[in-house]
Motif scaffolding. Structure first.
Motif, mmCIF file in Angstrom:
data_model
loop_
_atom_site.group_PDB
_atom_site.id
_atom_site.type_symbol
_atom_site.label_atom_id
_atom_site.label_comp_id
_atom_site.label_asym_id
_atom_site.label_seq_id
_atom_site.Cartn_x
_atom_site.Cartn_y
_atom_site.Cartn_z
ATOM 1 N N VAL A 305 0.837 -1.200 0.000
ATOM 2 C CA VAL A 305 0.000 0.000 0.000
ATOM 3 C C VAL A 305 0.871 1.249 0.000
ATOM 4 C CG1 VAL A 305 -1.656 1.336 1.367
ATOM 5 C CG2 VAL A 305 -1.978 -1.129 1.075
ATOM 6 N N ASN A 306 1.868 1.258 0.844
ATOM 7 C CA ASN A 306 2.754 2.424 0.919
ATOM 8 C C ASN A 306 3.484 2.656 -0.398
ATOM 9 O OD1 ASN A 306 2.005 2.775 3.559
ATOM 10 N ND2 ASN A 306 3.859 1.867 4.444
ATOM 11 N N SER A 307 3.872 1.561 -1.039
ATOM 12 C CA SER A 307 4.589 1.706 -2.313
ATOM 13 C C SER A 307 3.686 2.292 -3.386
ATOM 14 C CB SER A 307 5.170 0.363 -2.763
ATOM 15 O OG SER A 307 4.147 -0.520 -3.198
ATOM 16 N N LYS A 313 2.541 9.642 -5.586
ATOM 17 C CA LYS A 313 3.019 10.972 -5.177
ATOM 18 C C LYS A 313 4.262 11.372 -5.964
ATOM 19 C CE LYS A 313 4.132 13.729 -1.080
ATOM 20 N NZ LYS A 313 4.250 13.739 0.401
ATOM 21 N N ALA A 314 5.175 10.420 -6.169
ATOM 22 C CA ALA A 314 6.394 10.717 -6.915
ATOM 23 C C ALA A 314 6.094 11.107 -8.354
ATOM 24 C CB ALA A 314 7.322 9.502 -6.883
ATOM 25 N N ARG A 315 4.996 10.624 -8.887
ATOM 26 C CA ARG A 315 4.601 10.926 -10.266
ATOM 27 C C ARG A 315 3.626 12.095 -10.340
ATOM 28 N NH1 ARG A 315 5.965 5.822 -9.499
ATOM 29 N NH2 ARG A 315 6.994 4.633 -11.156
ATOM 30 N N GLN A 350 -1.564 2.242 10.786
ATOM 31 C CA GLN A 350 -1.246 2.351 9.366
ATOM 32 C C GLN A 350 -2.051 3.461 8.708
ATOM 33 O OE1 GLN A 350 -2.108 -1.136 7.059
ATOM 34 N NE2 GLN A 350 -1.508 -0.211 5.117
ATOM 35 N N ILE A 351 -3.346 3.473 8.970
ATOM 36 C CA ILE A 351 -4.196 4.497 8.364
ATOM 37 C C ILE A 351 -3.792 5.878 8.850
ATOM 38 C CG2 ILE A 351 -6.570 5.363 8.274
ATOM 39 C CD1 ILE A 351 -7.504 2.424 8.321
ATOM 40 N N ALA A 356 -1.095 11.086 7.850
ATOM 41 C CA ALA A 356 -0.085 12.019 8.369
ATOM 42 C C ALA A 356 0.999 12.300 7.341
ATOM 43 C CB ALA A 356 0.532 11.456 9.647
ATOM 44 N N ASP A 357 1.322 11.296 6.524
ATOM 45 C CA ASP A 357 2.354 11.466 5.494
ATOM 46 C C ASP A 357 1.857 12.291 4.312
ATOM 47 O OD1 ASP A 357 4.088 10.007 7.009
ATOM 48 O OD2 ASP A 357 3.819 8.132 5.889
ATOM 49 N N GLY A 358 0.558 12.535 4.257
ATOM 50 C CA GLY A 358 0.002 13.355 3.187
ATOM 51 C C GLY A 358 -0.138 12.665 1.857
ATOM 52 N N VAL A 359 0.013 11.324 1.824
ATOM 53 C CA VAL A 359 -0.111 10.610 0.547
ATOM 54 C C VAL A 359 -1.573 10.324 0.205
ATOM 55 C CG1 VAL A 359 2.177 9.589 0.584
ATOM 56 C CG2 VAL A 359 0.280 8.418 1.730
ATOM 57 N N VAL A 360 -2.456 10.461 1.178
ATOM 58 C CA VAL A 360 -3.877 10.241 0.947
ATOM 59 C C VAL A 360 -4.650 10.961 2.046
ATOM 60 C CG1 VAL A 360 -4.095 8.123 2.327
ATOM 61 C CG2 VAL A 360 -5.590 8.480 0.366
ATOM 62 N N LYS A 361 -5.855 11.399 1.753
ATOM 63 C CA LYS A 361 -6.652 12.124 2.745
ATOM 64 C C LYS A 361 -7.719 11.238 3.392
ATOM 65 C CE LYS A 361 -6.121 16.740 0.704
ATOM 66 N NZ LYS A 361 -5.382 16.368 -0.502
ATOM 67 N N LYS A 362 -8.276 10.316 2.620
ATOM 68 C CA LYS A 362 -9.368 9.499 3.121
ATOM 69 C C LYS A 362 -9.094 8.028 2.816
ATOM 70 C CE LYS A 362 -11.831 13.199 4.181
ATOM 71 N NZ LYS A 362 -12.220 13.565 5.567
ATOM 72 N N VAL A 363 -9.739 7.158 3.611
ATOM 73 C CA VAL A 363 -9.573 5.712 3.444
ATOM 74 C C VAL A 363 -10.946 5.063 3.351
ATOM 75 C CG1 VAL A 363 -8.867 3.588 4.626
ATOM 76 C CG2 VAL A 363 -7.306 5.540 4.507
ATOM 77 N N CYS A 364 -11.057 4.108 2.442
ATOM 78 C CA CYS A 364 -12.291 3.351 2.223
ATOM 79 C C CYS A 364 -11.978 1.866 2.366
ATOM 80 C CB CYS A 364 -12.826 3.642 0.818
ATOM 81 S SG CYS A 364 -14.267 2.671 0.305
ATOM 82 N N VAL A 365 -12.925 1.082 2.875
ATOM 83 C CA VAL A 365 -12.757 -0.368 2.913
ATOM 84 C C VAL A 365 -13.966 -1.045 2.284
ATOM 85 C CG1 VAL A 365 -11.276 -0.388 4.952
ATOM 86 C CG2 VAL A 365 -13.754 -0.607 5.227
ATOM 87 N N TRP A 366 -13.720 -2.230 1.757
ATOM 88 C CA TRP A 366 -14.743 -3.070 1.129
ATOM 89 C C TRP A 366 -15.529 -3.815 2.197
ATOM 90 C CZ3 TRP A 366 -15.447 -8.326 1.496
ATOM 91 C CH2 TRP A 366 -16.247 -8.956 0.520
#
Length: 767
Positions: A305-307, A313-315, A350-351, A356-366
């Motif tokens: 997930v982090n990768s 973000k890198a792109r 993890q969430i 906190a790292d700013g790579v995503v603002k919200k999280v969704c689960v199935w």
């Protein structure tokens, strides 16, 4: 269901009895309509009133422009639920007027009227605008309302025992010359339903058959009206297929009610339909950003997930929502709402770190409303009566999808409370939104619901409504009324109140992309404002060209999600990390950035859709251009709100054919102007597609280089004028959905500019 064998014969094994005349007209019990007593043979003598069936047809004024028609054979049949939740915002007042002349009896409900023929021994009912009795919208003519038995009884005495017979009620409304029919939920076949048999029965059938996840008992006609069939049970329609000149609606039972909804425009029809079944719910601005999924059967953990997020973000590809699909749960234990501790030992941490790292603002689960018996929770849920049972008292189980799977019984209030508590545990972990998958394969035979008063056959489709409503309201309770977001697959009439939905399991082919587009158009014509699709296709491994074309399509849907089945959808895995400007990463970056720039326009349009019951995207061309006959045939393009026309590319070489309605249209990318009404063929790179701006438009965009989804939509924006004449408007809203001002052309000047903050640019593109 077909009751006839061609025009002249009755189908084998069927007995039909038609309403042959209107014998008597009386007021309905409500005082808002008329009740027709209709024998199934013409009554010429007193003796003709014996030994025959009659049908009662109640025609009532619902509210301005809407009339209900209910046909009943045996009045004593139980009225078992569940029923659609009608008038969720309150029922408007209605002024029903009844008048009788030598030509017949007319019931008027504001702008819509129904006239019953006054001819002796005749059966004919015409629905027409109140101010124009000669302009019939549709009619019920001879042999158009009836009952049917299968198998055909040989004597009336056999009907004393109905256990071996099926009983149907049907109506047949006329189809006018050149009339087309659209809607009926998310249907992936031909856009115009004339010539098709349609069964409204939710099914998990993918996007490449006549089955549908979202069956909605509402259809719209090109003649300026719509029909809403008021029952969640299985409805079978023969749309110009049993009789070419009629739409037949049939249900198994003793009653059938539908509402005829007058426009005269599609916008008017949808607005009135929303009064009946509910307006779409609001969605927050952040939900319009890019959603990234782990995909379904792929292997992933925190490192993976982090990768993904670090790579995006890198792109310079902003991700607004990260979605954990099925395997956040332990195998065989779906869906017990517990993270697989081996793969995710610290889900809350993890969430928190991701945000906190700013790579995503919200999280969704199935999630889904099923429970595999391998889960430790299953025994508890079964013991407490939270799961649907068989008639013999066993828990209903099967091995389809999950081994020994049970189904949560949402007619049990305690089961609902338990399910909501499971949701709240996820919210405590940091989950912001829920993908409510499944809910289609709900058994209707050999089942006993906790609420014994419900009809299992009606529960099949209605389950999608109560399932999504429960989760949506749990999200509202935690995060606020306008912050709740679902990603739902199943739906029925009224589920538009709980946004949003996506198109289900499509293949990674251009044909599947076109199927999905047709599905989105049909759902939009069924009252749903917001819709998404699995970008790149769900099944298979999309070749780079399909992925990139689908990215362009998907980022111009109201909501945009990258999702797959057994392969990832991050762009560098699709084309071996092609870093050129034609690569998947560059293509995704460009379209994600474009959607960010469109947010001032999109969010303003979204609020109008919520207010009026309109689709934002995909919006069928006929909604905006109902007087253009070509617009009713277009199923490879759509409107994104009022002012932007989008034509996705389905060919590998980039060629695309599309239609521009009347007026001067401007290419968004080049500024080139083309005139409608005309067809055009263009060739596009992966960075463009036919995106044309409607004449008389003030288009508000984020500043050049804007990449955020949520920002100040009134500051540092660009206002473009495209042949904007007197009265052209653009409503300015902030990121919370509050109106900040209105730009309007008056006396040749744009007024309302004081609502714009510093750094704004006004540009005349076309004049």
């Amino acid at each position: 269901m077909r009751f006839r064998d061609g025009q002249w014969l009755v189908a084998e094994g069927v007995r039909i009895e038609y309403a042959e005349e209107v014998y008597r007209i009386t007021p309905t019990a409500s005082g808002k309509g008329i009740s027709l007593l209709c024998p199934t043979r013409k009554v010429m003598t007193r003796g003709d009133t014996l030994n025959l069936s009659t049908l009662s047809i109640d025609i009532e004024a619902a509210f301005d422009g809407v009339i209900s028609v209910e046909t009943t054979h045996w009045q004593g049949a139980l009225r078992r639920g569940p029923d659609f939740e009608l008038y969720p915002a309150g029922r408007p007042e209605v002024d029903a007027k009844v008048s009788t002349t030598e030509h017949g009896t007319t019931l008027s409900s504001g702008s819509l009227s129904a006239t019953v023929s006054g001819k002796p021994h005749d059966f004919a009912i015409s629905f027409h605008p109140t101010n124009n009795a000669k302009k019939s919208l549709t009619t019920l003519l001879n042999r158009s309302v009836g009952l049917a038995y299968t198998p055909a009884p040989s004597t009336p005495m056999q009907i004393a025992d109905m256990r071996n017979f099926k009983h149907y009620i049907f109506t047949q409304t006329t189809l006018g010359v050149g009339e087309s029919v659209h809607g009926l939920g998310e249907r992936f076949g031909p856009f115009n339903k004339v010539g098709q048999k349609v069964d409204l029965w939710n099914a998990d059938g993918g996007t490449s058959s006549d089955q549908a996840y979202k069956n909605v008992s509402f259809w719209m006609s090109s003649r300026g009206y719509g029909v809403f069939i008021d029952t969640p049970e299985r409805v079978e329609l023969e749309i110009g297929s049993e009789r070419c000149c009629r739409v037949q609606t049939s249900v198994e039972g003793q009653r059938l009610r539908w509402f005829l909804i007058y426009g005269p425009t599609p916008r008017d029809v949808l607005r009135r339909y929303a009064v009946l079944t509910g307006l779409p719910g609001k969605v927050p601005a952040w939900s319009f950003g890019l959603w990234l999924s782990t995909s379904f059967t792929t292997s992933y953990d925190e490192k993976t997930v982090n990768s993904f997020l670090a790579g995006m973000k890198a792109r310079d590809i902003p991700v607004e929502v990260f979605h954990f699909d099925c395997f956040w749960l332990k195998a065989f234990q779906w869906c017990d709402f517990e993270f697989d501790q081996e793969m995710f030992p610290d889900p809350k941490g993890q969430i928190s770190r991701l945000k906190a790292d700013g790579v995503v603002k919200k999280v969704c689960v199935w999630t889904n409303p099923y429970l595999g018996q391998a889960s430790p929770v299953f025994a508890e849920a079964a013991e407490k009566g939270y799961l649907l049972k068989r008639k013999n008292g066993d828990v209903f189980q099967w091995d389809l999808w999950q081994t020994g799977m049970g189904i949560v019984d949402f007619t049990n209030p305690a089961a609902c409370d338990w399910f909501v508590k499971c949701m709240e545990k996820l919210f405590d972990t940091g989950v912001d939104c829920i993908k409510t998958d499944f809910g289609e394969r709900i058994p209707s035979e050999d089942v006993q619901w906790f609420d014994h008063s419900v009809d299992p056959k009606k529960m099949h489709n209605h389950y999608a409504f109560i399932y999504n409503k429960l989760v949506y309201e749990a999200l509202q309770k935690r995060y606020g009324a306008n912050e709740a977001v679902l990603f739902a697959r199943s739906a029925t009439a009224g589920t538009q109140r709980f946004p949003l939905t996506w198109g289900g399991d499509c293949e990674s082919t251009p044909e599947a992309m076109a199927e999905s587009l047709r599905g989105g158009l049909s759902l939009g014509l069924s009252g749903f404002a917001f819709w998404s699709v699995d970008i790149g296709g769900f099944e298979g491994y999309p070749p780079p060209w399909i992925y990139k074309r689908w990215v362009a399509f998907g980022l111009l849907c109201s909501h945009s999600r990258l999702h797959g089945s057994n392969s990832y959808r991050v762009p560098w895995t699709v084309d071996d990390d092609d870093t050129s400007e034609e690569g998947c990463s560059a293509t995704l970056r460009k379209w994600t950035h474009l959607k960010a720039r469109l947010m001032p326009y999109l969010f303003s349009q979204a609020l109008e859709c919520v207010r009026d019951g309109l689709p934002l995207s995909l919006r069928a061309m006929c909604i905006e251009f109902p007087d253009d006959p070509t617009a009713w045939t277009l199923d490879r393009q759509f409107m994104l709100g009022d002012s932007l026309l989008v034509a996705p590319v389905f060919e590998e070489d980039g060629t695309v054919q599309f239609y521009l309605p009347a007026g001067k249209w401007t290419n968004f990318f080049t500024g080139e102007v083309k005139a409608g009404s005309a067809w055009y063929t263009e060739t596009h790179s992966f960075a463009t597609l036919p995106l044309y701006v409607r004449p008389n438009t003030l288009l508000v965009l984020g500043k050049e280089g804007e990449t955020r989804t949520v920002y100040d939509y009134t500051g540092e924006v660009e206002v473009r004028s495209y042949f904007a004449g007197e009265g052209a408007k653009a409503v300015l809203v902030d990121s919370e959905g509050k109106t900040a001002g209105v730009l309007e052309v008056k006396n040749g000047e744009i007024t309302g500019k004081e609502a714009l903050k510093g750094g704004c640019e006004i540009k005349v593109v076309s004049e």
